[in-house]
Design an enzyme around this catalytic site. Sequence first.
Site, short mmCIF file in Angstrom:
data_model
loop_
_atom_site.label_atom_id
_atom_site.label_comp_id
_atom_site.label_asym_id
_atom_site.label_seq_id
_atom_site.Cartn_x
_atom_site.Cartn_y
_atom_site.Cartn_z
N LEU A 1 0.85 -1.20 0.00
CA LEU A 1 0.00 0.00 0.00
C LEU A 1 0.89 1.24 0.00
CD1 LEU A 1 -2.45 -1.22 2.79
CD2 LEU A 1 -2.89 -1.21 0.32
N ASP B 1 2.99 -5.84 2.79
CA ASP B 1 3.38 -4.81 3.76
C ASP B 1 3.96 -5.40 5.05
OD1 ASP B 1 2.31 -2.05 2.76
OD2 ASP B 1 0.70 -3.45 2.34
N GLU C 1 5.60 -2.78 13.12
CA GLU C 1 5.14 -1.89 14.20
C GLU C 1 3.61 -1.78 14.24
OE1 GLU C 1 6.25 2.54 15.58
OE2 GLU C 1 5.57 2.47 13.52
N ASP C 2 2.98 -1.86 13.07
CA ASP C 2 1.53 -1.62 13.01
C ASP C 2 0.70 -2.72 13.64
OD1 ASP C 2 1.66 0.89 11.77
OD2 ASP C 2 1.95 -0.03 9.81
N ARG D 1 -3.99 -6.12 5.60
CA ARG D 1 -2.87 -6.31 6.53
C ARG D 1 -3.24 -7.12 7.78
NH1 ARG D 1 0.80 -1.41 7.79
NH2 ARG D 1 2.03 -3.24 8.39
N ARG E 1 -6.18 5.00 9.40
CA ARG E 1 -6.00 3.61 9.81
C ARG E 1 -6.42 3.32 11.27
NH1 ARG E 1 -1.94 1.44 6.32
NH2 ARG E 1 -2.55 2.11 4.23
N HIS F 1 0.17 8.24 9.32
CA HIS F 1 0.12 7.95 10.76
C HIS F 1 0.60 9.14 11.57
CE1 HIS F 1 0.79 3.47 9.60
NE2 HIS F 1 -0.43 3.57 10.08
N VAL G 1 6.87 3.57 0.16
CA VAL G 1 5.60 2.89 0.49
C VAL G 1 5.20 3.25 1.93
CG1 VAL G 1 5.63 1.02 -1.19
CG2 VAL G 1 6.94 0.77 0.91
N CYS H 1 8.66 1.89 11.85
CA CYS H 1 7.71 0.91 11.29
C CYS H 1 8.26 -0.51 11.25
CB CYS H 1 7.33 1.28 9.86
SG CYS H 1 6.54 2.87 9.67
#
Length: 282
Positions: A28, A70, A75-76, A95, A142, A170, A265, A271
């Site tokens: 993404l 991704d 981290e996400d 994701r 997000r 973010h 990206v 991240c």
Amino acid sequence: MAGVMTGFGNFTHAVVRAIPSSLAKEALRMNVLDVDLVKAQREHEVYVGVLKHKLGLQVIELPADESLPDCVFVEDVAVVCGDTALITRPGAESRRKETEAMRRALKELDLNIVEMSDENATLDGGDVLFTGREFFVGLSKRTNQKGAEILADVFKDYAVSTVPVTDGLHLKSFCSMGGPGLIVIGTSEPAQKALKIMQQMSDHRYNKLTVPDDIAANTIYMNLPSKGHVLLHCTPEEFPESAKVFEKLKDHMLIPVSNMEKVKVDGALTCCSVLINKKAKV
């Protein structure tokens, strides 16, 4: 409320994940830019090498999954504070399966695992800024209010405030912690507006370090027993003016780390790792 976390920035372990070939075409992104896959993988190897060899962290390296372009941006999918790990529900549906490998890795580290199972909640770790005193959670494309509320419920020892993210992906696309009580912040209007909100929300007066480039404000701070204050930040090749600003931090070991490909990206330095402080068992 717990006040200040003792040992803020002290980490023993990092979880990272390899870059899948699918990242180049399928990850993404907010802007359509060509990614040089080989360069991206080389950058990531250097990044992991810094954590492992230069800083001496125990690094858990998860394999890439081609069906999850991704997945390098670990981290996400988890927010770890103390010995508790919140497995998030990422805002991008594509994701959500990334959480599976992370859950297994954090279980093996004996962390208390909490699942974000509410289907109305979304939370990306890139929207979570932990200052050592409190959490700021970006409400973004997000992450939503419900996700922020669940995080507040899991980490009850700390105050949690929400910050609207009107521009960029973010909250940490334009800010990060540069040390205890030090927020690194970009100069753009959305970044400065977010900082103002954070300052208004907090009982604590934070110092700030302002850098000209928003994405360069994403840094990784650690306080390691053998190294002292450490800051991973952008390279002079990427952002010469911002890199110069970090030189003001005379007490820090400064480590420039290139991120030129992953930034295409929307990937920043924070991240690509989940950092953990595992206390030795007595």
